[in-house]
Design a protein around this motif. Structure first.
Motif, PDB file in Angstrom:
ATOM      1  N   VAL A 153      -6.119  -0.949   4.666  1.00  0.00           N
ATOM      2  CA  VAL A 153      -5.999  -1.433   3.454  1.00  0.00           C
ATOM      3  C   VAL A 153      -5.625  -2.743   3.730  1.00  0.00           C
ATOM      4  O   VAL A 153      -4.174  -3.381   3.912  1.00  0.00           O
ATOM      5  N   CYS A 165      -5.758   5.766   2.170  1.00  0.00           N
ATOM      6  CA  CYS A 165      -4.829   5.398   3.540  1.00  0.00           C
ATOM      7  C   CYS A 165      -5.091   7.540   3.982  1.00  0.00           C
ATOM      8  O   CYS A 165      -4.278   7.139   4.814  1.00  0.00           O
ATOM      9  N   THR A 196       1.065  -0.799   0.095  1.00  0.00           N
ATOM     10  CA  THR A 196       0.237   0.187   0.161  1.00  0.00           C
ATOM     11  C   THR A 196       0.591   1.124  -0.405  1.00  0.00           C
ATOM     12  O   THR A 196       0.933   1.848  -0.630  1.00  0.00           O
ATOM     13  N   LEU A 221      -6.716  -1.300  -5.838  1.00  0.00           N
ATOM     14  CA  LEU A 221      -5.904  -0.283  -5.312  1.00  0.00           C
ATOM     15  C   LEU A 221      -5.078   0.041  -6.727  1.00  0.00           C
ATOM     16  O   LEU A 221      -4.336   0.910  -7.076  1.00  0.00           O
ATOM     17  N   LEU A 263      -6.415  -4.595  -2.163  1.00  0.00           N
ATOM     18  CA  LEU A 263      -4.870  -4.481  -2.440  1.00  0.00           C
ATOM     19  C   LEU A 263      -5.276  -4.633  -4.326  1.00  0.00           C
ATOM     20  O   LEU A 263      -4.972  -3.877  -5.036  1.00  0.00           O
TER      21      LEU A 263
END
Lengths: 346, 252
Positions: A200, A265, A66, A208, A205
């Motif tokens: 996350v 985030c 992340t 993202l 993941l």
């Protein structure tokens, strides 16, 4: 522009890449639970079924990935804004883009919480997507506003002041929303607002990663336009750039990157501002064919470093990532301002 | 000889307000045309209109016999190149980067330079005499050197027409002469058509083939420098010069 920076063209990126790999490994190795190096090797390479292995794979690996993705996204986003506004201090957090994204998230999290009683703490897949889209809408609206203002104010200080004011307005609306929301929601929103790479999950993941991937690839295709915009609008237009349309596309891409990272985030300051400057100074170039890849590499390095510092043994849990990025990023920016002045004096 | 640019009943200005009466002029291939007039008369406005970054108030501009708006932005990029008074100010822009940008309209989406492009860039740097500056940063150059870089960029763009707004401003005298020699070479040897503006009357009279003389609210007059002097146009459009000259002669 193949002639630019050929001397530094090979060993420097390799070095940055190696540093990145080292930092990534350290991110897996070091944390609040101390794992001996031999256990670490066992866990990573020998499939030993231990607690260490699950800590590393379930907790530290997603967090490191992340950090890596967020570093890429924010840095590229900052680079696009600095070129678009031809302003060295443009950055998602300074121009109020992050605040716009935060406001979007506040709307989706706090309002959704009050209306349908879904708390951020119990965030499901769909609320994550909802928060991401809300962040995008917020970021995009602020970017449009900034662009509209920037066509009237060519002065870089005024533009930044307007950005800061927009950030104030967005955060005051956010505060009002907090006032009318449930305690649990506000608590999780405040925690989100401090910034963290640990929120996350493994399941989120891929989403993202593909979003950041799309944004980064799109920015590679923008490098031609970005290079032309550096010459000034009239030269860019003469060289075939439709400035209005290109500005729109650049805003979409950088707003998208900022919004995605912010949604997952929290609003993370200074990475987007500092990293493009480090890339320019290291490679002595403003050619985006050089800057985009190097900004990506340096962005991942810096984000991984910040994450490592935030998690150094001795800190219970994680420090808010924002306190670390600001501590590292702000001095870099001050140095850049002084250094620019020296260059301009020559 | 080919007619490169023609204006028909062209009125230029902002917000529907015309700066001059109708402009009817033309430029032939290989012409070095000088646009003369006091500051603020509308020289830059005329440049903007001819290069399609400003719409005319009325009338039209034809380029190679076709109306200007019928060319797409990318087609326009291969019709004319610009040398402007504003200059790039990015700290890390290198001369090679700026000159290469002139090649961009000829390149694909990722702007990869091919062997041919590299050769054209090297040739232009050589023609302009700035090969030694290629790796310098642009902002570290003198005004004269910067001007040459922008001209090299225009040359690399490989367009039949070059517009230069005040190319001689801020240059010292030797650099001005060098610049004019360069422009003569481009029109005579390379067949380029150049329109440039200046308020340095001496330079204009000495080097241009044709002069377009403007002043606020007066019609644009076009002609060979010699004819414009003989017809008294220069005297009426530049009264301060005449007065200064008389003063000079009387006090010798």
């Amino acid at each position: 522009m193949g002639t630019t920076g050929r001397k530094a063209g090979f060993w420097m990126p390799t070095l940055i890449l190696l540093v990145g790999m080292l930092l990534f490994a350290l991110n897996l190795l070091i944390g609040s639970v101390s794992i001996p190096f031999s256990d670490f090797i066992d866990a990573v390479f020998h499939n030993a079924d231990t607690t260490s292995r699950s800590i590393i794979l379930e907790y530290r690996l997603p967090q490191a990935l992340t950090a890596l993705l967020a570093g890429m996204g924010l840095s590229v986003s900052g680079l696009l804004m600095q070129t678009l506004f031809r302003n060295p201090l443009a950055d998602p957090s300074i121009l109020g883009i992050s605040s716009g994204a935060s406001l979007g998230v506040a709307f989706s999290v706090l309002m959704a919480g009050s209306i349908s009683s879904i708390a951020l703490s119990g965030m499901t897949w769909w609320t994550t997507i909802g928060a991401a889209s809300a962040a995008f809408v917020g970021a995009f609206l602020v970017l449009l506003l900034i662009l509209a203002v920037s066509t009237r104010l060519r002065n870089m200080v005024s533009l930044i002041l307007v950005g800061i004011m927009i950030a104030y307005i967005a955060s005051s609306v956010t505060d009002m929303l907090k006032f009318f929301s449930r305690k649990e929601d506000v608590h999780s929103f405040v925690i989100w607002g401090m910034g963290s790479f640990s929120a996350v999950t493994k399941a989120q993941l891929p989403f993202l990663a593909s979003c950041i991937g799309i944004g980064v690839v799109a920015s590679f295709f923008l490098s031609k336009t970005l290079n032309l915009l550096l010459l000034g609008d009239r030269y860019a237009e003469n060289l075939g750039v439709n400035t209005r349309r290109s500005s729109m596309i650049i805003i979409l891409v950088s707003g998208f990157l900022t919004a995605i990272v912010t949604a997952f985030c929290g609003p993370i300051a200074f990475l987007g501002l500092a990293v493009p400057h480090i890339a320019r100074f290291l490679f002595r170039s403003s050619n985006h064919k050089v800057l985009i890849p190097t900004t990506i590499l340096i962005g991942t390095d810096l984000a991984l470093l910040c994450n490592l510092i935030a998690r150094l043994p001795g800190f219970e849990g994680n420090l808010p990532i924002n306190s670390v990025t600001a501590l590292i990023g702000a001095p870099i920016v001050i140095w850049v301002i002084f250094h620019r002045q020296n260059i301009l004096k020559k | 000889m080919t007619e490169v640019i023609r204006t028909n009943g062209l009125k230029i200005g902002y917000k529907g307000m015309a700066l001059f009466p109708e402009i009817n002029v033309s430029m032939m291939q290989g012409d070095l045309v000088a646009l003369a007039g006091p500051n603020g008369a509308g020289k830059t406005t005329l440049f903007k209109t001819l290069s399609a970054s400003l719409k005319p108030v009325s009338g039209e501009v034809q380029v190679f016999g076709k109306p200007l708006p019928s060319y797409s932005p990318s087609e326009r990029a291969s019709l004319f190149s610009l040398v402007l008074t504003e200059k790039p100010d990015d700290l890390f822009l290198k001369v090679a980067d700026i000159v290469a940008a002139g090649r961009y309209p000829h390149l694909g989406l990722l702007a990869r330079l091919h062997k041919d492009d590299e050769r054209i860039i090297a040739e232009s740097l050589h023609t302009i005499g700035i090969t030694h500056l290629a790796h310098r940063s642009f902002i570290s150059l003198s005004d004269g050197e910067k001007q040459k870089v922008m001209i090299a960029k225009a040359l690399v763009q490989d367009t039949p027409i070059i517009f230069m707004d005040e190319p001689a401003a801020f240059l010292d005298y030797p650099s001005k002469i060098e610049l004019m020699a360069l422009m003569l070479m481009l029109t005579r040897d390379k067949g380029k058509t150049i329109l440039f503006s200046s308020h340095d009357l001496d330079l204009l009279l000495r080097y241009s083939d044709t002069m377009w003389v403007v002043a606020h609210n007066r019609p644009l007059v076009s002609g060979a420098p010699k004819n414009l002097i003989n017809d008294g146009i220069i005297d009426t459009y530049f009264p301060p010069i005449k007065a200064k000259e008389q003063f000079f002669w009387m006090n010798r």
